[in-house]
Structure formats: structure tokens, C-alpha cells
Design a protein around this motif. Structure first.
Motif, PDB file in Angstrom:
ATOM      1  N   TRP A 128       0.841  -1.193   0.000  1.00 56.94           N
ATOM      2  CA  TRP A 128       0.000   0.000   0.000  1.00 56.94           C
ATOM      3  C   TRP A 128       0.879   1.246   0.000  1.00 56.94           C
ATOM      4  CZ3 TRP A 128      -5.482  -0.251   0.214  1.00 56.94           C
ATOM      5  CH2 TRP A 128      -5.982  -1.556   0.272  1.00 56.94           C
ATOM      6  N   ILE A 129       0.366   2.312  -0.581  1.00 57.87           N
ATOM      7  CA  ILE A 129       1.117   3.564  -0.656  1.00 57.87           C
ATOM      8  C   ILE A 129       0.255   4.715  -0.132  1.00 57.87           C
ATOM      9  CG2 ILE A 129       2.679   2.948  -2.533  1.00 57.87           C
ATOM     10  CD1 ILE A 129       0.711   4.253  -4.495  1.00 57.87           C
ATOM     11  N   PHE A 130       0.945   5.685   0.464  1.00 60.75           N
ATOM     12  CA  PHE A 130       0.312   6.942   0.858  1.00 60.75           C
ATOM     13  C   PHE A 130       0.784   8.014  -0.123  1.00 60.75           C
ATOM     14  CE2 PHE A 130       0.925  11.045   3.026  1.00 60.75           C
ATOM     15  CZ  PHE A 130      -0.399  11.346   3.315  1.00 60.75           C
ATOM     16  N   HIS A 131      -0.161   8.734  -0.736  1.00 60.22           N
ATOM     17  CA  HIS A 131       0.225   9.739  -1.724  1.00 60.22           C
ATOM     18  C   HIS A 131      -0.928  10.699  -1.964  1.00 60.22           C
ATOM     19  CE1 HIS A 131      -1.577   7.272  -5.303  1.00 60.22           C
ATOM     20  NE2 HIS A 131      -1.992   6.755  -4.167  1.00 60.22           N
ATOM     21  N   ASN A 132      -0.576  11.857  -2.513  1.00 64.79           N
ATOM     22  CA  ASN A 132      -1.579  12.839  -2.912  1.00 64.79           C
ATOM     23  C   ASN A 132      -1.691  12.769  -4.422  1.00 64.79           C
ATOM     24  OD1 ASN A 132      -3.364  15.012  -2.991  1.00 64.79           O
ATOM     25  ND2 ASN A 132      -2.305  16.071  -1.338  1.00 64.79           N
ATOM     26  N   CYS A 133      -2.850  12.365  -4.888  1.00 66.22           N
ATOM     27  CA  CYS A 133      -3.033  12.004  -6.296  1.00 66.22           C
ATOM     28  C   CYS A 133      -4.112  12.876  -6.932  1.00 66.22           C
ATOM     29  CB  CYS A 133      -3.416  10.533  -6.375  1.00 66.22           C
ATOM     30  SG  CYS A 133      -3.751   9.917  -8.036  1.00 66.22           S
ATOM     31  N   ASP A 134      -3.862  13.322  -8.153  1.00 62.79           N
ATOM     32  CA  ASP A 134      -4.841  14.113  -8.902  1.00 62.79           C
ATOM     33  C   ASP A 134      -5.861  13.185  -9.560  1.00 62.79           C
ATOM     34  OD1 ASP A 134      -6.225  16.043 -10.263  1.00 62.79           O
ATOM     35  OD2 ASP A 134      -4.655  16.469 -11.707  1.00 62.79           O
ATOM     36  N   THR A 135      -5.456  12.499 -10.609  1.00 65.48           N
ATOM     37  CA  THR A 135      -6.331  11.564 -11.322  1.00 65.48           C
ATOM     38  C   THR A 135      -5.519  10.345 -11.749  1.00 65.48           C
ATOM     39  OG1 THR A 135      -5.880  12.535 -13.499  1.00 65.48           O
ATOM     40  CG2 THR A 135      -7.722  13.462 -12.241  1.00 65.48           C
ATOM     41  N   TYR A 136      -6.223   9.301 -12.143  1.00 63.85           N
ATOM     42  CA  TYR A 136      -5.561   8.161 -12.780  1.00 63.85           C
ATOM     43  C   TYR A 136      -6.506   7.598 -13.835  1.00 63.85           C
ATOM     44  CZ  TYR A 136      -8.444   5.007  -9.888  1.00 63.85           C
ATOM     45  OH  TYR A 136      -9.487   4.352  -9.287  1.00 63.85           O
ATOM     46  N   VAL A 137      -5.954   6.810 -14.746  1.00 60.81           N
ATOM     47  CA  VAL A 137      -6.728   6.255 -15.863  1.00 60.81           C
ATOM     48  C   VAL A 137      -6.738   4.738 -15.762  1.00 60.81           C
ATOM     49  CG1 VAL A 137      -6.912   6.048 -18.366  1.00 60.81           C
ATOM     50  CG2 VAL A 137      -6.164   8.210 -17.342  1.00 60.81           C
ATOM     51  N   MET A 138      -7.919   4.152 -15.901  1.00 58.10           N
ATOM     52  CA  MET A 138      -8.047   2.694 -15.918  1.00 58.10           C
ATOM     53  C   MET A 138      -9.024   2.305 -17.027  1.00 58.10           C
ATOM     54  SD  MET A 138      -8.910   0.019 -12.818  1.00 58.10           S
ATOM     55  CE  MET A 138     -10.550   0.694 -12.485  1.00 58.10           C
ATOM     56  N   ASP A 139      -8.577   1.432 -17.904  1.00 59.88           N
ATOM     57  CA  ASP A 139      -9.392   0.977 -19.033  1.00 59.88           C
ATOM     58  C   ASP A 139      -9.940   2.140 -19.854  1.00 59.88           C
ATOM     59  OD1 ASP A 139      -8.980  -1.661 -18.218  1.00 59.88           O
ATOM     60  OD2 ASP A 139     -10.731  -1.630 -16.902  1.00 59.88           O
ATOM     61  N   GLY A 140      -9.094   3.155 -20.039  1.00 66.02           N
ATOM     62  CA  GLY A 140      -9.468   4.291 -20.869  1.00 66.02           C
ATOM     63  C   GLY A 140     -10.336   5.327 -20.182  1.00 66.02           C
ATOM     64  N   THR A 141     -10.694   5.098 -18.923  1.00 66.59           N
ATOM     65  CA  THR A 141     -11.532   6.040 -18.184  1.00 66.59           C
ATOM     66  C   THR A 141     -10.701   6.772 -17.143  1.00 66.59           C
ATOM     67  OG1 THR A 141     -13.483   4.638 -18.478  1.00 66.59           O
ATOM     68  CG2 THR A 141     -13.579   6.303 -16.738  1.00 66.59           C
ATOM     69  N   GLU A 142     -10.851   8.098 -17.079  1.00 66.94           N
ATOM     70  CA  GLU A 142     -10.126   8.889 -16.094  1.00 66.94           C
ATOM     71  C   GLU A 142     -10.930   8.965 -14.798  1.00 66.94           C
ATOM     72  OE1 GLU A 142      -7.579  12.908 -16.223  1.00 66.94           O
ATOM     73  OE2 GLU A 142      -9.727  13.252 -16.523  1.00 66.94           O
ATOM     74  N   TYR A 143     -10.272   8.637 -13.700  1.00 64.09           N
ATOM     75  CA  TYR A 143     -10.906   8.696 -12.385  1.00 64.09           C
ATOM     76  C   TYR A 143     -10.284   9.838 -11.586  1.00 64.09           C
ATOM     77  CZ  TYR A 143     -12.866   4.132 -13.484  1.00 64.09           C
ATOM     78  OH  TYR A 143     -13.550   3.107 -14.089  1.00 64.09           O
ATOM     79  N   ILE A 144     -11.132  10.658 -10.965  1.00 67.29           N
ATOM     80  CA  ILE A 144     -10.677  11.806 -10.204  1.00 67.29           C
ATOM     81  C   ILE A 144     -10.497  11.412  -8.741  1.00 67.29           C
ATOM     82  CG2 ILE A 144     -11.266  14.125  -9.398  1.00 67.29           C
ATOM     83  CD1 ILE A 144     -12.779  14.524 -12.009  1.00 67.29           C
ATOM     84  N   VAL A 145      -9.314  11.707  -8.202  1.00 66.24           N
ATOM     85  CA  VAL A 145      -9.027  11.461  -6.791  1.00 66.24           C
ATOM     86  C   VAL A 145      -8.906  12.807  -6.067  1.00 66.24           C
ATOM     87  CG1 VAL A 145      -7.493  10.369  -5.126  1.00 66.24           C
ATOM     88  CG2 VAL A 145      -7.827   9.330  -7.385  1.00 66.24           C
TER      89      VAL A 145
END
Length: 292
Positions: free
Chosen positions: A244-261
């Protein structure tokens, strides 16, 4: 160019150009790329230029243009006395918050302990101060990660209560008395330098398999700083057979879809392309200390 001395009296925005006009570099970018960082209240600075309401300042964490109303310009003697006082009797913010007078204190802010403290009274979202740096133990690192969950993602710390990935890592380690450079590549270089001084363990992960990277990270322990192109994070331990990681994340992409964090989280290694962050890691390092 005349050198002056100052103390930040606000969480002043530090910019690469003396203007508050937003600059968007590409379509959909929600951050102003001229926003470099943000000073903490009470942060000592060197002032090199004053013009049209702006100052050019340098601190231990960053340099750039700030609005002059965010800086108290003082004599060198006052500056030296202030920094000496911080070194002798200090308090540090381990959880950000706002007092009733409106002043916001960010995580990692270091202030002198005064003989007679102001009467700061606030319920709910008051900052949490401690009068010594946290001990560098696994338990305290896990607790500090929990305190920092939910910090809004903010490129260059545009939001007064927000941070980006490298600012989050810097604030985390400031609570333990280690003041890292502001940006991720500088933090990686710092890890290398500390390693050469035998004050950190540094591992080059480039070209290694995901399995080998995972084994190295697990051996280094909680709090290990992890680098990949464009992102920096901290190892948060093993659970349920996963790292597991602790981080400050903007967005990530999975299966072509952008997810907002857009906040600090504890997560598994997020997907990236056909792999995960784990496969993209290039380096890992951690200061030398006994963890309990």
C-alpha cells in the motif's frame, strides 16, 4: 540587488512570475503552472527584489515571487534571533487547521514557542501542534499518514489547505524533523546524497521486475519514499497480501476512463497504462533510523 531579510506572515503563494493572472498550459488543466509553491506562516526568507507590490524571496523550500503583504521585512539581527529561537524552542504542526482569527496553519509549519502564547481557541478544525519532532518509528509514521488523509490535491499548493504529491511528502517528513527539498526530483537527489553520507538507504529500481521492486520496498519499510516519472509517494506497509502507498493524487486512468481522486489517500499501486505504478517506479529511499 540588495539583500533583505523577512518572515512569512501569511501562507503566501510563490510564483515563477510576478502576476496573479492564471495561466493554463493545456486544455483541461485545472492548475496554474506558474504557481510554484506556498510559504508556511513563520517561514524565514531572504528577500532579493521588491517591485510593484512583489518580492522575490528564497526559503529553504522554494524561491520565487510573492506579494509583499505576505512578508514581514526585518533586520538581520531580528532574522537571526528568530531562526535561533526556532532552533532552541519550537513547535510543529502535525495536522493542519484554522484558528478563530482566520489564520491557517499548514502541516509541517515550524514556529517558535513563545513565553506567553496567544489565546487561540477554535473547535473542530483547529491545527494540532506538538513541541518536538515526532519520533521516527513505524507507529508514528502510520499515525501521521492517517492525520494527513484527505488533504486536497493542489498543484503548487494553490489551495491554502491543499498540496501536491511532493509537497505532501515534504510536509510528512517535516513532522519528523527532516526537511526535504520541495520538488520530487530534488527529493530523489536528496535521497542519493543522504545515502552517500550513510544517512539513508537508496535503491535504484530502474529495470527491475515488479516482483523484485516489491521485495526491495517491503524490506525498506513504512515511510520509504518512492519515485516514478511525474509522481512521488510513500510506502504505507503490507496488508491483505498487497503493498500500500500513501500519496496525494490528482487523477488516474483505468481501461481508458479517467478517475478523479484529488486528495491524499492510502491505496494499492494505481493502474497506469497496461501496468501499475509499481512497474514504473525508478527509485526508493528512506532515512536511516531505528523503527519500532
Amino acid at each position: 540587488m540588495m539583500l533583505q531579510y523577512g518572515i512569512a506572515i501569511q501562507n503566501a503563494c510563490v510564483r515563477t512570475e510576478p502576476t496573479m493572472e492564471p495561466l493554463r498550459k493545456y486544455r483541461g488543466d485545472v492548475w496554474d503552472r506558474r504557481q510554484e509553491s506556498r510559504l508556511n506562516v513563520g517561514e524565514p526568507v531572504l528577500v532579493f527584489r521588491v517591485e510593484n507590490g512583489w518580492m522575490y524571496v528564497c526559503s529553504d523550500s522554494t524561491e520565487g515571487y510573492v506579494k509583499e503583504d505576505g512578508i514581514f521585512v526585518c533586520t538581520k539581527r531580528y532574522y537571526d534571533d528568530y531562526t535561533e529561537q526556532i532552533g532552541r524552542r519550537y513547535q510543529i504542526v502535525i495536522k493542519g487547521g484554522r484558528y478563530k482569527d482566520g489564520q491557517y496553519f499548514r502541516i509541517g509549519t515550524v514556529l517558535p514557542v513563545l513565553e506567553k502564547e496567544r489565546e487561540y481557541i477554535c473547535r473542530g478544525d483547529a491545527p494540532v501542534f506538538v513541541r518536538r519532532y515526532l519520533p521516527f518509528t513505524e507507529r508514528q509514521m502510520r499515525l501521521q499518514m492517517e492525520r494527513m488523509l484527505g488533504i486536497p490535491y493542489s498543484w503548487g499548493d494553490e489551495r491554502i489547505d491543499g498540496m501536491d504529491c511532493s509537497s505532501t511528502v515534504r510536509a510528512f517528513y517535516a513532522c519528523f524533523g527532516l526537511f526535504l527539498p520541495r520538488n520530487s526530483e530534488e527529493q530523489r537527489s536528496c535521497g542519493k546524497t543522504l545515502h552517500m553520507m550513510k544517512q539513508a538507504r537508496y535503491e535504484d529500481l530502474s529495470g527491475l521486475s515488479a516482483e523484485r521492486k516489491a521485495a526491495i520496498i517491503a524490506s525498506m519499510g513504512v515511510g520509504t519514499v518512492l519515485h516514478m516519472p511525474g509522481h512521488v509517494m510513500l510506502f504505507a506497509g503490507e496488508r491483505e497480501g498487497f503493498l500500500w502507498i500513501f500519496h496525494n493524487c490528482d487523477t488516474y486512468v483505468m481501461d481508458g476512463t479517467e478517475y478523479i481522486v484529488r486528495k491524499s489517500i492510502i491505496s494499492k499501486f494505481l493502474p497506469k497504462g497496461d501496468a501499475t505504478y509499481l512497474e514504473y517506479l525508478t527509485a526508493a529511499w528512506i532515512p536511516c533510523a531505528e523503527k519500532k
